[in-house]
Motif scaffolding. Sequence first.
Motif, PDB file in Angstrom:
ATOM      1  N   UNK A  92      19.564 -73.195  13.052  1.00  0.00           N
ATOM      2  CA  UNK A  92      20.969 -72.863  13.251  1.00  0.00           C
ATOM      3  C   UNK A  92      21.468 -71.574  12.509  1.00  0.00           C
ATOM      4  N   UNK A  93      21.074 -71.630  11.292  1.00  0.00           N
ATOM      5  CA  UNK A  93      21.480 -70.300  10.550  1.00  0.00           C
ATOM      6  C   UNK A  93      20.889 -68.886  11.182  1.00  0.00           C
ATOM      7  N   UNK A  94      19.730 -68.913  11.010  1.00  0.00           N
ATOM      8  CA  UNK A  94      18.976 -67.619  11.488  1.00  0.00           C
ATOM      9  C   UNK A  94      19.566 -67.268  13.000  1.00  0.00           C
ATOM     10  N   UNK A  95      19.503 -68.413  13.892  1.00  0.00           N
ATOM     11  CA  UNK A  95      19.850 -68.081  15.421  1.00  0.00           C
ATOM     12  C   UNK A  95      21.215 -67.521  15.643  1.00  0.00           C
ATOM     13  N   UNK A  96      22.269 -68.135  14.771  1.00  0.00           N
ATOM     14  CA  UNK A  96      23.449 -67.736  15.014  1.00  0.00           C
ATOM     15  C   UNK A  96      23.723 -66.510  14.231  1.00  0.00           C
ATOM     16  N   UNK A  97      23.017 -66.234  13.146  1.00  0.00           N
ATOM     17  CA  UNK A  97      22.919 -64.719  12.504  1.00  0.00           C
ATOM     18  C   UNK A  97      22.408 -63.633  13.527  1.00  0.00           C
ATOM     19  N   UNK A  98      21.530 -64.010  14.115  1.00  0.00           N
ATOM     20  CA  UNK A  98      20.836 -62.929  15.035  1.00  0.00           C
ATOM     21  C   UNK A  98      21.677 -62.847  16.457  1.00  0.00           C
ATOM     22  N   UNK A  99      22.238 -64.044  16.880  1.00  0.00           N
ATOM     23  CA  UNK A  99      22.944 -63.736  18.102  1.00  0.00           C
ATOM     24  C   UNK A  99      24.115 -63.393  17.834  1.00  0.00           C
ATOM     25  N   UNK A 100      24.663 -63.406  16.783  1.00  0.00           N
ATOM     26  CA  UNK A 100      26.142 -62.532  16.489  1.00  0.00           C
ATOM     27  C   UNK A 100      25.687 -60.975  16.289  1.00  0.00           C
ATOM     28  N   UNK A 101      24.389 -60.580  15.769  1.00  0.00           N
ATOM     29  CA  UNK A 101      24.211 -59.279  16.129  1.00  0.00           C
ATOM     30  C   UNK A 101      24.221 -58.875  17.468  1.00  0.00           C
ATOM     31  N   UNK A 102      23.215 -59.657  18.336  1.00  0.00           N
ATOM     32  CA  UNK A 102      22.991 -59.244  19.492  1.00  0.00           C
ATOM     33  C   UNK A 102      24.508 -59.074  20.440  1.00  0.00           C
ATOM     34  N   UNK A 103      25.332 -60.002  20.114  1.00  0.00           N
ATOM     35  CA  UNK A 103      26.551 -59.842  20.795  1.00  0.00           C
ATOM     36  C   UNK A 103      27.478 -58.560  20.385  1.00  0.00           C
ATOM     37  N   UNK A 104      27.192 -58.358  19.219  1.00  0.00           N
ATOM     38  CA  UNK A 104      27.701 -57.063  18.748  1.00  0.00           C
ATOM     39  C   UNK A 104      26.886 -55.691  18.996  1.00  0.00           C
ATOM     40  N   UNK A 105      25.835 -55.906  19.383  1.00  0.00           N
ATOM     41  CA  UNK A 105      24.883 -54.570  19.652  1.00  0.00           C
ATOM     42  C   UNK A 105      24.218 -54.019  18.455  1.00  0.00           C
TER      43      UNK A 105
END
Length: 214
Positions: A92-105
């Motif tokens: 959850x930690x890793x995927x939330x972190x990476x998903x946040x970056x994806x959403x913000x390009x």
Amino acid sequence: MEVVTRKRESGKLRKKQIKRATLEIISEEGLKRLSTKNLAQHVHLSEGTIFRHFHSKEDILLSIMDDVKKDLLDPLREIAFDTTLPQKRLKDFMCFHLDYLKKNNGVTILLFTEAAYQNSAPMLVQLNELFRQIKHDFEKIVQDGIAAGLWSGAFALDALSFLYLGIPITMSIEMKLIPEFFTDHDFCPQMLRLVYRLLGAKKNAPVSNKNGNF
């Protein structure tokens, strides 16, 4: 009172508009093109109006960093200190972190590059705080897994956490420089499997599938 409230809400909305335009300029045109003049053109405001809400370009970037702390760091801390299994928390930690970056390009990584390049003391303080908290919370999950007998602990935790911090940077580089090779749906599971290998799961510990689920 109602007029004051409306003005306050209007000011908040205008600040969000300015920060959103700032991120768009950084993402589409690069940091070098970020100026109050260019920003004013994007939001169809005068530079004077922008300066009524923010004292400087650095002030805008610091406000965006505050948003990053609220929208990224707070949820990551909540995940790290949850009472669920360490394997689930790590995923959850890793995927939330990476998903946040994806959403913000990947823009937040560019902001930190700007902080280092400009040698801005306030921005460097924010940057240091962000990286220290992410590193600490990642290590908390790993230490909980070692204590639970899930991972061997036969590795340097400090080195592993620095390796983890490089994963979001790698993803941002792929997104910006070689987007044709970036597959966002598979990036987190791939990185998760890599981290699991480095952790060295103990015998009889739960094993994840290719998607990182247990």
